[in-house]
Design a protein around this motif. Structure first.
Motif, mmCIF file in Angstrom:
data_model
loop_
_atom_site.group_PDB
_atom_site.id
_atom_site.type_symbol
_atom_site.label_atom_id
_atom_site.label_comp_id
_atom_site.label_asym_id
_atom_site.label_seq_id
_atom_site.Cartn_x
_atom_site.Cartn_y
_atom_site.Cartn_z
ATOM 1 N N GLU A 293 0.740 -1.354 -0.078
ATOM 2 C CA GLU A 293 -0.085 0.001 -0.209
ATOM 3 C C GLU A 293 0.813 1.282 -0.215
ATOM 4 O O GLU A 293 2.122 1.329 0.579
ATOM 5 N N THR A 321 -5.245 6.003 0.923
ATOM 6 C CA THR A 321 -4.466 4.946 -0.311
ATOM 7 C C THR A 321 -4.602 6.245 -1.344
ATOM 8 O O THR A 321 -5.261 5.998 -2.071
ATOM 9 N N SER A 324 -3.065 -0.205 -3.801
ATOM 10 C CA SER A 324 -2.543 -1.122 -2.631
ATOM 11 C C SER A 324 -2.785 -2.605 -3.644
ATOM 12 O O SER A 324 -3.931 -2.388 -5.059
#
Ligand code: FE2
Length: 458
Positions: A293, A321, A324
């Motif tokens: 990630e 994020t 990922s």
């Protein structure tokens, strides 16, 4: 026309006097590499007095011998030059190994991050085999190197799987929750020697190379948190580092941000992140969650690189994020002057995520000046254009002529030899010095001094 072929001296020199029958349980492997030193460590099945011979590539003219016999051998070599390739051989092995010392100043550096290699040994091997092909200067393991910190056989498996890599590439370790299954960390401390220049303990430490500082923390030296002592040390460490260096990376096993199984580390967020932000840390890197990630939270870049062999977790997606993926992987970082770039790779070599940013001081002209012959590969032999063996020139008319800077994975797509020494072929010349000038689009005029040993074939 004579044809002159470069030999870059890789592994040509073989010493015959150190070959003895002896079983190596671990190693030889590198630890604690710096600009001027390295530790050579190995473990044998029988007690012996360890000895290492070493020197510049092609000329191992120095040696160090232990003062007493034993089965665990740990020899510190000091007095080395920065950014130079050395070779070494340990007593009992015929094999010659090579390593490169860390650079000082503005130099390009390629290093690799991976971690959580425990448990699935075959997957761990796949990741290591892929990393070996990348030829990094060093690697950083984000922790959980072993299934159990109490298991001697787990440590044995780690060093067997990593043997080929660690002969010439130093691993900087991070303590994970599986290492602290043994609260005393007795085997971890026996086998790993992280740098102690800025730290008096092995649990957390920092080191420098080029214009970069890396600080490696222990997520568990409190009761599953960070001790006040470590936090105080971190503050002082970064305050000093930021005075002299452009980039800072922090590494800890359970990092502040993760969208996968274990999630965020509240202690890291409350106790560590404010310090990292205060000192403008480039990126904080973690493992613990067995996936990849990358993201940005609270103005801080973060990465989870935990796909080194442990059972994979589903990757998650939080508001922070950027990318990922649940896959076995490793991450290549390239740092040069103000620029940081890198890519995360799956073990099959395919790219899954790339990133870059720029920071710090501008690149100085001197940066390219010290590229050595070790960093170059030549796919076209030199052509002797004369009848008597002098006036050497590289035949640049050939379509496939190229010089590759392997440290930067960059092709010098235009170049000229500007100052060759005259060579008389009848005297079987060796150690001829060439100045090769880079006239490529990398933006610099490079005076490249290479010491190249050549042989002549008809
Ligand atoms: Fe973990």
């Amino acid at each position: 026309m004579m044809r002159i072929v470069f030999l870059l001296l890789a592994g040509i020199f073989i010493s015959q006097d150190l070959v003895f029958a002896q079983t190596f349980k671990k190693g030889p492997y590198l630890q604690d590499i710096s600009q001027n030193s390295v530790r050579i460590i190995w473990e044998t099945d029988s007690s012996t007095k360890g000895r290492v011979i070493y020197g510049y590539k092609g000329s191992m003219d120095k040696s160090i011998e232990e003062s007493s016999a034993g089965t665990f051998h740990n020899i510190l070599i000091e007095g080395l030059m920065p950014d130079k390739e050395y070779e070494y051989q340990v007593e009992g092995e015929s094999r010659i190994n090579a390593f490169r010392t860390l650079p000082s100043g503005i130099k390009p550096v390629k290093f690799i991050v991976y971690g959580d290699n425990r448990t699935n040994l075959g997957d761990h091997q796949k990741v290591v085999d892929a990393i070996i092909k990348e030829k990094p200067l060093f690697v950083i393991n984000t922790g959980d190197l072993v299934e159990s910190g109490l298991s001697a056989s787990d440590y044995q498996k780690f060093f067997e799987i990593e043997r080929e890599l660690l002969r010439g590439v130093c691993v900087f370790p991070t303590i994970g929750n599986h290492e602290v299954i043994d609260p005393t960390l007795s085997m971890y401390k026996k086998y790993f020697f992280p740098p102690q220049r800025y730290s008096s303990v092995k649990e957390y430490y920092s080191f420098d190379f080029a214009n970069v500082h890396i600080v490696v923390l222990n997520s568990y030296d409190g009761i599953f948190t960070f001790s006040n002592e470590q936090i105080k040390w971190l503050e002082n460490d970064l305050a000093t580092a930021t005075k002299n260096l452009d980039h800072i990376f922090s590494v800890m096993h359970h990092g502040p941000y993760s969208a996968s199984n274990h999630g965020d580390n509240a202690a890291a967020k409350s106790k560590i992140v404010p310090i990292l932000k205060k000192y403008n840390v480039d990126m904080t890197i973690a493992g613990h969650d067995h996936n990849y990630e990358r993201g940005e939270a609270d103005g801080l870049r973060y990465m989870v690189a935990g796909g080194g062999g442990a059972p994979l977790y589903s990757s998650g997606q939080s508001q922070y994020t950027i990318y990922s993926e649940s896959v076995l992987h490793y991450v290549v970082f390239n740092v040069y002057g103000p620029d940081v770039s890198g890519c995360a790779y799956r073990v099959d070599g395919s790219v899954m995520d790339c990133f870059n940013w720029s920071k710090g001081s501008p690149i100085q002209d001197a940066g390219y000046g010290d590229i050595s012959a070790d960093d170059l590969s030549f796919d076209t032999p030199l052509i002797d254009t004369s009848d008597i063996g002098d006036d050497l020139q590289m035949d640049t008319s050939k379509a496939d002529t190229e010089i590759v800077d392997t440290a930067m994975n960059d092709t010098l797509d235009a170049f000229q030899i500007v100052d060759t020494e005259e060579v008389d072929a009848h005297h079987n010349p060796t150690d001829v010095v060439y100045d090769i000038k880079d006239a490529s689009d990398r933006g610099k005029d490079i005076d490249l001094l290479t010491d190249i040993n050549i042989s002549i074939t008809d």
